[in-house]
Design a protein around this motif. Sequence first.
Motif, PDB file in Angstrom:
ATOM      1  N   THR A 197      -2.204  -3.325   2.750  1.00 21.63           N
ATOM      2  CA  THR A 197      -1.320  -2.490   1.922  1.00 21.63           C
ATOM      3  C   THR A 197      -0.879  -3.305   0.715  1.00 21.63           C
ATOM      4  OG1 THR A 197       0.755  -3.187   2.979  1.00 21.63           O
ATOM      5  CG2 THR A 197      -0.396  -1.295   3.965  1.00 21.63           C
ATOM      6  N   HIS A 198      -0.282  -2.607  -0.257  1.00 18.75           N
ATOM      7  CA  HIS A 198       0.300  -3.246  -1.436  1.00 18.75           C
ATOM      8  C   HIS A 198       1.688  -2.651  -1.652  1.00 18.75           C
ATOM      9  CE1 HIS A 198      -3.664  -4.839  -2.351  1.00 18.75           C
ATOM     10  NE2 HIS A 198      -4.130  -3.626  -2.113  1.00 18.75           N
ATOM     11  N   PRO A 199       2.708  -3.477  -1.917  1.00 18.48           N
ATOM     12  CA  PRO A 199       4.077  -2.965  -2.010  1.00 18.48           C
ATOM     13  C   PRO A 199       4.285  -1.922  -3.106  1.00 18.48           C
ATOM     14  CG  PRO A 199       3.976  -5.258  -2.741  1.00 18.48           C
ATOM     15  CD  PRO A 199       2.643  -4.923  -2.150  1.00 18.48           C
ATOM     16  N   PRO A 207       1.795   3.130  -2.638  1.00 14.85           N
ATOM     17  CA  PRO A 207       2.519   1.972  -2.100  1.00 14.85           C
ATOM     18  C   PRO A 207       2.561   2.010  -0.569  1.00 14.85           C
ATOM     19  CG  PRO A 207       3.712   2.896  -3.950  1.00 14.85           C
ATOM     20  CD  PRO A 207       2.588   3.854  -3.638  1.00 14.85           C
ATOM     21  N   ASP A 208       2.309   0.868   0.028  1.00 14.90           N
ATOM     22  CA  ASP A 208       2.363   0.681   1.487  1.00 14.90           C
ATOM     23  C   ASP A 208       1.379   1.561   2.271  1.00 14.90           C
ATOM     24  OD1 ASP A 208       4.349  -1.339   1.308  1.00 14.90           O
ATOM     25  OD2 ASP A 208       5.847   0.232   0.983  1.00 14.90           O
ATOM     26  N   GLU A 209       0.348   2.076   1.616  1.00 12.17           N
ATOM     27  CA  GLU A 209      -0.681   2.872   2.290  1.00 12.17           C
ATOM     28  C   GLU A 209      -1.754   1.929   2.852  1.00 12.17           C
ATOM     29  OE1 GLU A 209      -2.788   6.949   1.189  1.00 12.17           O
ATOM     30  OE2 GLU A 209      -3.357   5.363  -0.205  1.00 12.17           O
ATOM     31  N   TRP A 210      -1.985   1.986   4.178  1.00 12.30           N
ATOM     32  CA  TRP A 210      -3.014   1.156   4.794  1.00 12.30           C
ATOM     33  C   TRP A 210      -4.378   1.665   4.359  1.00 12.30           C
ATOM     34  CZ3 TRP A 210      -2.356  -3.392   6.964  1.00 12.30           C
ATOM     35  CH2 TRP A 210      -1.075  -3.731   7.410  1.00 12.30           C
ATOM     36  N   THR A 264       0.053  -8.326  -1.376  1.00 17.53           N
ATOM     37  CA  THR A 264      -0.764  -7.712  -0.330  1.00 17.53           C
ATOM     38  C   THR A 264      -0.233  -8.082   1.047  1.00 17.53           C
ATOM     39  OG1 THR A 264      -2.679  -8.009  -1.771  1.00 17.53           O
ATOM     40  CG2 THR A 264      -3.135  -7.464   0.528  1.00 17.53           C
ATOM     41  N   CYS A 265      -0.225  -7.096   1.950  1.00 18.15           N
ATOM     42  CA  CYS A 265       0.080  -7.320   3.367  1.00 18.15           C
ATOM     43  C   CYS A 265      -1.222  -7.064   4.118  1.00 18.15           C
ATOM     44  CB  CYS A 265       1.172  -6.370   3.831  1.00 18.15           C
ATOM     45  SG  CYS A 265       1.503  -6.474   5.605  1.00 18.15           S
TER      46      CYS A 265
END
Length: 133
Positions: free
Chosen positions: A53-55, A89-92, A118-119
Amino acid sequence: MHITRNRPDTQQGPAENFTGTVWLDEVAAPASPSRLRLFNVHFAPGAHTAWHTHPHGQVLHVLEGEGRVQRKGGEVEVIRAGDTVWIEPDEWHWHGAGPRTFMTHLAAVEAAPDGTTTCWGAHVDEADIHSAG
Protein backbone atom coordinates in the motif's frame (compact mmCIF):
# COMPACT_ATOMS: atom_id res chain seq x y z
CA MET A 1 14.41 25.83 -9.89
CA HIS A 2 16.80 22.93 -9.61
CA ILE A 3 18.02 20.70 -12.44
CA THR A 4 19.34 17.28 -11.45
CA ARG A 5 21.98 16.07 -13.85
CA ASN A 6 23.32 13.11 -11.86
CA ARG A 7 20.89 10.54 -10.51
CA PRO A 8 21.55 7.69 -8.13
CA ASP A 9 22.67 4.40 -9.67
CA THR A 10 20.03 1.92 -10.78
CA GLN A 11 19.09 -0.39 -7.91
CA GLN A 12 17.80 -3.95 -8.11
CA GLY A 13 14.46 -4.46 -6.37
CA PRO A 14 14.99 -6.40 -3.13
CA ALA A 15 13.74 -10.02 -3.01
CA GLU A 16 11.65 -9.32 0.08
CA ASN A 17 9.50 -6.88 -1.95
CA PHE A 18 9.73 -8.26 -5.51
CA THR A 19 9.51 -11.59 -7.32
CA GLY A 20 11.76 -11.90 -10.37
CA THR A 21 14.16 -9.30 -11.73
CA VAL A 22 13.16 -5.69 -11.16
CA TRP A 23 15.28 -2.55 -11.57
CA LEU A 24 14.51 0.83 -9.97
CA ASP A 25 15.68 4.24 -11.16
CA GLU A 26 14.92 7.15 -8.86
CA VAL A 27 13.80 10.00 -11.13
CA ALA A 28 12.82 12.59 -8.53
CA ALA A 29 13.04 12.97 -4.77
CA PRO A 30 12.97 16.74 -4.21
CA ALA A 31 14.00 18.26 -0.92
CA SER A 32 11.47 19.14 1.75
CA PRO A 33 8.81 20.47 1.83
CA SER A 34 8.07 18.33 -1.24
CA ARG A 35 7.16 14.72 -0.50
CA LEU A 36 7.00 13.64 -4.15
CA ARG A 37 8.91 10.52 -5.18
CA LEU A 38 9.10 9.36 -8.80
CA PHE A 39 10.64 6.10 -10.00
CA ASN A 40 11.15 4.47 -13.37
CA VAL A 41 10.63 0.74 -12.71
CA HIS A 42 11.71 -1.99 -15.13
CA PHE A 43 10.18 -5.47 -14.73
CA ALA A 44 11.52 -8.56 -16.54
CA PRO A 45 8.84 -10.93 -17.90
CA GLY A 46 6.83 -12.35 -15.01
CA ALA A 47 8.47 -10.10 -12.38
CA HIS A 48 6.17 -8.25 -9.98
CA THR A 49 5.85 -6.59 -6.62
CA ALA A 50 4.62 -8.15 -3.40
CA TRP A 51 1.31 -6.89 -1.99
CA HIS A 52 1.72 -3.33 -0.75
CA THR A 53 0.00 0.00 0.00
CA HIS A 54 0.94 3.68 -0.19
CA PRO A 55 -0.21 6.24 2.42
CA HIS A 56 -1.27 8.79 -0.22
CA GLY A 57 -1.93 6.44 -3.13
CA GLN A 58 0.15 5.88 -6.25
CA VAL A 59 0.07 6.73 -9.93
CA LEU A 60 1.52 4.24 -12.41
CA HIS A 61 2.06 5.23 -16.04
CA VAL A 62 3.09 2.37 -18.34
CA LEU A 63 5.85 3.43 -20.73
CA GLU A 64 6.44 0.16 -22.57
CA GLY A 65 5.42 -3.47 -22.62
CA GLU A 66 2.46 -5.18 -21.03
CA GLY A 67 1.84 -5.76 -17.36
CA ARG A 68 -0.62 -6.82 -14.71
CA VAL A 69 -2.11 -4.99 -11.73
CA GLN A 70 -4.54 -6.17 -9.08
CA ARG A 71 -6.16 -4.64 -6.04
CA LYS A 72 -7.03 -6.87 -3.09
CA GLY A 73 -10.32 -8.61 -3.81
CA GLY A 74 -10.37 -7.45 -7.46
CA GLU A 75 -9.63 -9.06 -10.79
CA VAL A 76 -6.13 -9.10 -12.31
CA GLU A 77 -6.09 -6.33 -14.96
CA VAL A 78 -3.89 -6.16 -18.05
CA ILE A 79 -2.08 -2.82 -18.49
CA ARG A 80 -0.24 -1.69 -21.61
CA ALA A 81 1.98 1.16 -22.80
CA GLY A 82 0.07 4.42 -22.48
CA ASP A 83 -2.20 3.24 -19.63
CA THR A 84 -2.28 5.17 -16.36
CA VAL A 85 -3.43 3.54 -13.11
CA TRP A 86 -4.51 5.43 -9.95
CA ILE A 87 -4.23 3.35 -6.78
CA GLU A 88 -6.16 4.70 -3.81
CA PRO A 89 -4.44 5.56 -0.50
CA ASP A 90 -3.89 2.45 1.64
CA GLU A 91 -5.30 0.15 -1.08
CA TRP A 92 -3.56 -3.26 -1.08
CA HIS A 93 -2.32 -4.05 -4.58
CA TRP A 94 0.51 -5.53 -6.66
CA HIS A 95 1.79 -4.83 -10.19
CA GLY A 96 4.40 -6.12 -12.61
CA ALA A 97 5.18 -7.45 -16.08
CA GLY A 98 3.11 -9.88 -18.06
CA PRO A 99 4.41 -13.44 -18.42
CA ARG A 100 5.99 -12.93 -21.86
CA THR A 101 7.04 -9.28 -22.00
CA PHE A 102 9.09 -6.70 -20.18
CA MET A 103 7.15 -3.79 -18.69
CA THR A 104 8.40 -0.37 -17.63
CA HIS A 105 6.32 2.17 -15.74
CA LEU A 106 6.75 5.46 -13.97
CA ALA A 107 5.60 5.24 -10.35
CA ALA A 108 4.72 8.43 -8.47
CA VAL A 109 4.03 8.49 -4.74
CA GLU A 110 3.83 11.09 -1.99
CA ALA A 111 5.63 10.27 1.24
CA ALA A 112 3.84 10.47 4.56
CA PRO A 113 5.12 13.11 7.02
CA ASP A 114 7.45 10.48 8.56
CA GLY A 115 8.96 9.76 5.10
CA THR A 116 7.16 6.44 4.58
CA THR A 117 6.11 5.79 0.97
CA THR A 118 5.22 2.08 1.01
CA CYS A 119 3.90 -0.53 3.45
CA TRP A 120 4.98 -3.98 2.20
CA GLY A 121 3.01 -7.19 2.72
CA ALA A 122 3.19 -10.82 1.63
CA HIS A 123 4.31 -12.11 -1.74
CA VAL A 124 1.55 -12.71 -4.29
CA ASP A 125 0.25 -16.24 -4.90
CA GLU A 126 1.74 -17.15 -8.30
CA ALA A 127 -1.45 -18.96 -9.41
CA ASP A 128 -3.40 -15.68 -9.10
CA ILE A 129 -0.97 -13.70 -11.23
CA HIS A 130 -1.62 -15.62 -14.43
CA SER A 131 -5.42 -15.44 -14.19
CA ALA A 132 -5.63 -12.35 -16.46
CA GLY A 133 -6.02 -12.71 -20.20
